[in-house]
Every structure is written in C-alpha cells, then in structure tokens.
Design a protein around this motif. Sequence first.
Motif, mmCIF file in Angstrom:
data_model
loop_
_atom_site.group_PDB
_atom_site.id
_atom_site.type_symbol
_atom_site.label_atom_id
_atom_site.label_comp_id
_atom_site.label_asym_id
_atom_site.label_seq_id
_atom_site.Cartn_x
_atom_site.Cartn_y
_atom_site.Cartn_z
ATOM 1 N N HIS A 28 0.850 -1.181 0.000
ATOM 2 C CA HIS A 28 0.000 0.000 0.000
ATOM 3 C C HIS A 28 0.891 1.238 0.000
ATOM 4 C CE1 HIS A 28 -3.795 -2.144 0.671
ATOM 5 N NE2 HIS A 28 -3.021 -3.021 1.302
ATOM 6 N N LYS A 29 0.622 2.149 -0.900
ATOM 7 C CA LYS A 29 1.485 3.327 -1.082
ATOM 8 C C LYS A 29 1.549 4.198 0.169
ATOM 9 C CE LYS A 29 0.834 3.512 -6.062
ATOM 10 N NZ LYS A 29 0.263 4.263 -7.172
ATOM 11 N N THR A 30 0.480 4.229 0.967
ATOM 12 C CA THR A 30 0.470 5.060 2.174
ATOM 13 C C THR A 30 1.362 4.483 3.272
ATOM 14 O OG1 THR A 30 -1.515 3.920 2.968
ATOM 15 C CG2 THR A 30 -1.838 5.963 1.730
ATOM 16 N N ARG A 31 1.723 3.199 3.180
ATOM 17 C CA ARG A 31 2.572 2.564 4.191
ATOM 18 C C ARG A 31 4.047 2.567 3.813
ATOM 19 N NH1 ARG A 31 -0.855 -2.834 5.303
ATOM 20 N NH2 ARG A 31 -2.835 -1.861 5.785
ATOM 21 N N ILE A 32 4.390 3.061 2.634
ATOM 22 C CA ILE A 32 5.795 3.175 2.241
ATOM 23 C C ILE A 32 6.366 4.386 2.971
ATOM 24 C CG2 ILE A 32 7.389 3.627 0.350
ATOM 25 C CD1 ILE A 32 5.456 2.123 -1.482
ATOM 26 N N LYS A 33 7.387 4.142 3.795
ATOM 27 C CA LYS A 33 7.929 5.193 4.653
ATOM 28 C C LYS A 33 9.111 5.928 4.050
ATOM 29 C CE LYS A 33 4.892 4.297 7.683
ATOM 30 N NZ LYS A 33 3.719 5.131 7.749
ATOM 31 N N LYS A 34 9.969 5.227 3.310
ATOM 32 C CA LYS A 34 11.139 5.876 2.712
ATOM 33 C C LYS A 34 11.496 5.150 1.427
ATOM 34 C CE LYS A 34 15.775 7.448 3.663
ATOM 35 N NZ LYS A 34 16.847 7.619 4.642
#
Length: 76
Positions: A28-34
């Motif tokens: 999920h794109k919102t959970r990609i942190k860095k």
Amino acid sequence: MLTIKCAKCKTKLYKYHKIGKGKLLKSHKTRIKKIYNLKKEDRQYKCSCGNAVGTDEGEFIKMSNQAFTYTGTKES
C-alpha cells in the motif's frame, strides 16, 4: 518495518510498514515510509538495474514474488 530489496542486484528499494503475518502480495502506497531506489516507468515499478518488482494498481503496488526480497519484522 520491512526493507524491500531487489532480488537481482540486492539494492535497497524502500522501507515498508507491513501489518499482518501473511506474504507481501501488495504494498500500500500510504505505508511506504522511505524510498531509496525505486522508479516508475508506465505502470511498472523498477529497480535501477531494470528488474520489475511490481505493477501500479492505484492505491497499492502489486508485487512480483520472485523480483524482491525483504528483511525486518512484520507487525501483528
């Protein structure tokens, strides 16, 4: 937190907050942190070596099973 790496060249691609014990089928794109080394060409997400690690499906990236590895821990 998982560190997703290219299976071909072992380069770090991105850090991801995985929830649940299951396999990593979607990111999920919102959970990609860095993001370290991930580029988008058309609908494909690729490493700098050209290895396609996933396909853009709108809110998430559908991962290609053999194209990546990961290290780290999953959150229950």
